[in-house]
Design a protein around this motif. Structure first.
Motif, PDB file in Angstrom:
ATOM      1  N   UNK A  31     -24.022  19.365 -29.459  1.00  0.00           N
ATOM      2  CA  UNK A  31     -23.986  18.413 -28.352  1.00  0.00           C
ATOM      3  C   UNK A  31     -22.561  18.371 -27.818  1.00  0.00           C
ATOM      4  N   UNK A  32     -22.394  18.815 -26.580  1.00  0.00           N
ATOM      5  CA  UNK A  32     -21.038  18.872 -26.009  1.00  0.00           C
ATOM      6  C   UNK A  32     -20.712  17.646 -25.169  1.00  0.00           C
ATOM      7  N   UNK A  33     -21.615  16.668 -25.228  1.00  0.00           N
ATOM      8  CA  UNK A  33     -21.368  15.507 -24.381  1.00  0.00           C
ATOM      9  C   UNK A  33     -20.784  14.342 -25.195  1.00  0.00           C
ATOM     10  N   UNK A  34     -20.307  14.656 -26.401  1.00  0.00           N
ATOM     11  CA  UNK A  34     -19.776  13.618 -27.289  1.00  0.00           C
ATOM     12  C   UNK A  34     -18.575  12.899 -26.644  1.00  0.00           C
ATOM     13  N   UNK A  35     -17.650  13.684 -26.101  1.00  0.00           N
ATOM     14  CA  UNK A  35     -16.444  13.086 -25.497  1.00  0.00           C
ATOM     15  C   UNK A  35     -16.813  12.261 -24.265  1.00  0.00           C
ATOM     16  N   UNK A  36     -17.714  12.816 -23.481  1.00  0.00           N
ATOM     17  CA  UNK A  36     -18.177  12.080 -22.300  1.00  0.00           C
ATOM     18  C   UNK A  36     -18.750  10.729 -22.727  1.00  0.00           C
ATOM     19  N   UNK A  92     -18.217  19.380 -20.139  1.00  0.00           N
ATOM     20  CA  UNK A  92     -16.810  19.773 -20.033  1.00  0.00           C
ATOM     21  C   UNK A  92     -15.960  18.581 -19.593  1.00  0.00           C
ATOM     22  N   UNK A  93     -16.431  17.390 -19.866  1.00  0.00           N
ATOM     23  CA  UNK A  93     -15.783  16.171 -19.380  1.00  0.00           C
ATOM     24  C   UNK A  93     -14.311  16.117 -19.777  1.00  0.00           C
ATOM     25  N   UNK A  94     -14.017  16.580 -21.007  1.00  0.00           N
ATOM     26  CA  UNK A  94     -12.634  16.483 -21.493  1.00  0.00           C
ATOM     27  C   UNK A  94     -11.685  17.417 -20.738  1.00  0.00           C
ATOM     28  N   UNK A  95     -12.239  18.363 -19.977  1.00  0.00           N
ATOM     29  CA  UNK A  95     -11.369  19.277 -19.229  1.00  0.00           C
ATOM     30  C   UNK A  95     -10.936  18.700 -17.880  1.00  0.00           C
ATOM     31  N   UNK A  96     -11.549  17.597 -17.466  1.00  0.00           N
ATOM     32  CA  UNK A  96     -11.195  17.008 -16.175  1.00  0.00           C
ATOM     33  C   UNK A  96     -10.017  16.041 -16.314  1.00  0.00           C
ATOM     34  N   UNK A 101     -12.109  12.711 -12.938  1.00  0.00           N
ATOM     35  CA  UNK A 101     -13.216  11.938 -13.524  1.00  0.00           C
ATOM     36  C   UNK A 101     -13.558  10.750 -12.621  1.00  0.00           C
ATOM     37  N   UNK A 102     -12.513  10.100 -12.156  1.00  0.00           N
ATOM     38  CA  UNK A 102     -12.723   8.971 -11.253  1.00  0.00           C
ATOM     39  C   UNK A 102     -13.465   9.444  -9.996  1.00  0.00           C
ATOM     40  N   UNK A 103     -13.026  10.597  -9.476  1.00  0.00           N
ATOM     41  CA  UNK A 103     -13.642  11.148  -8.270  1.00  0.00           C
ATOM     42  C   UNK A 103     -15.099  11.547  -8.525  1.00  0.00           C
ATOM     43  N   UNK A 104     -15.357  12.145  -9.689  1.00  0.00           N
ATOM     44  CA  UNK A 104     -16.736  12.555 -10.019  1.00  0.00           C
ATOM     45  C   UNK A 104     -17.649  11.339 -10.122  1.00  0.00           C
ATOM     46  N   UNK A 105     -17.120  10.267 -10.717  1.00  0.00           N
ATOM     47  CA  UNK A 105     -17.930   9.045 -10.829  1.00  0.00           C
ATOM     48  C   UNK A 105     -18.240   8.483  -9.441  1.00  0.00           C
TER      49      UNK A 105
END
Ligand code: HEC
Length: 157
Positions: A31-36, A92-96, A101-105
């Motif tokens: 699961x790669x969404x742990x950081x997200x 890949x949330x941790x790469x942003x 991240x603010x912009x993506x939200x």
């Protein structure tokens, strides 16, 4: 008439040949969404909603439907996944950067608010992925709350 027959035969042959080639699948173990999840702290029900309605095209793990075994549908799906991930990849949330991240939200707020996502071509076949009014509001509330974290640069430890 003869020429039409030849063309149809050609099309059939091409379709048959296409079945031997399939695009690489978007599947990676774990699961790669742990950081997200840690950073944005979605409730369990919101996480389920994102998983059911967004992760197929916006994460490193797509749950493929049976018809993905049929070309050219497989290519069409692969295209959506690739394009979706280029715009936003929860895995890949941790790469942003914080700004990104603010912009993506903010973009999530826009596309969910305007009912542009999930794509209608997707919800047509995945009825359960269409957002209910409650799910939509849950996403919008979470976006508002979470954007503050990135605007203030206050990440959870
Ligand atoms: C079937 C695949 C698919 C699903 C499911 C899907 N998306 Fe997308 N998404 C895409 C594609 C393809 C793009 C890029 C092209 C576009 O904007 O239409 C995109 C773009 C986006 C963008 C960037 C928009 C922009 O203006 O650049 C955001 C944000 C987004 N999606 C959020 C979501 C959210 C949130 C969900 C779930 C509620 C979701 N998507 C579900 C395929 C998908």
């Amino acid at each position: 008439m003869k020429i039409l027959k030849k063309i149809s035969l050609g099309v059939v042959l091409i379709l048959v040949a296409m079945q031997f080639y399939s695009p690489t699948k978007n599947i990676s173990p774990g699961d790669h969404t742990v950081i997200f999840t840690k950073e944005t702290n979605p409730s369990q029900s919101l996480k389920n909603t994102l998983k059911n309605s967004c992760f197929d095209c916006h994460s490193d793990n797509t749950a493929y439907p049976w018809y993905n075994n049929i070309a050219p549908i497989s290519y069409w799906i692969a295209d959506h996944v690739q394009e979706g991930k280029e715009h936003l990849n929860f895995s890949k949330w941790e790469h942003y950067t914080l700004d990104k991240k603010n912009h993506l939200l903010q973009e999530i707020e826009e596309v969910v608010g305007n009912e542009e996502m999930p794509l209608t071509s997707y919800t047509y076949l995945h009825r359960e992925a269409a957002l209910t009014e409650i799910e939509k509001n849950e996403i919008l509330d979470w976006v508002k709350r979470t954007r503050v974290i990135y605007q203030l640069g206050k990440l959870p430890k």
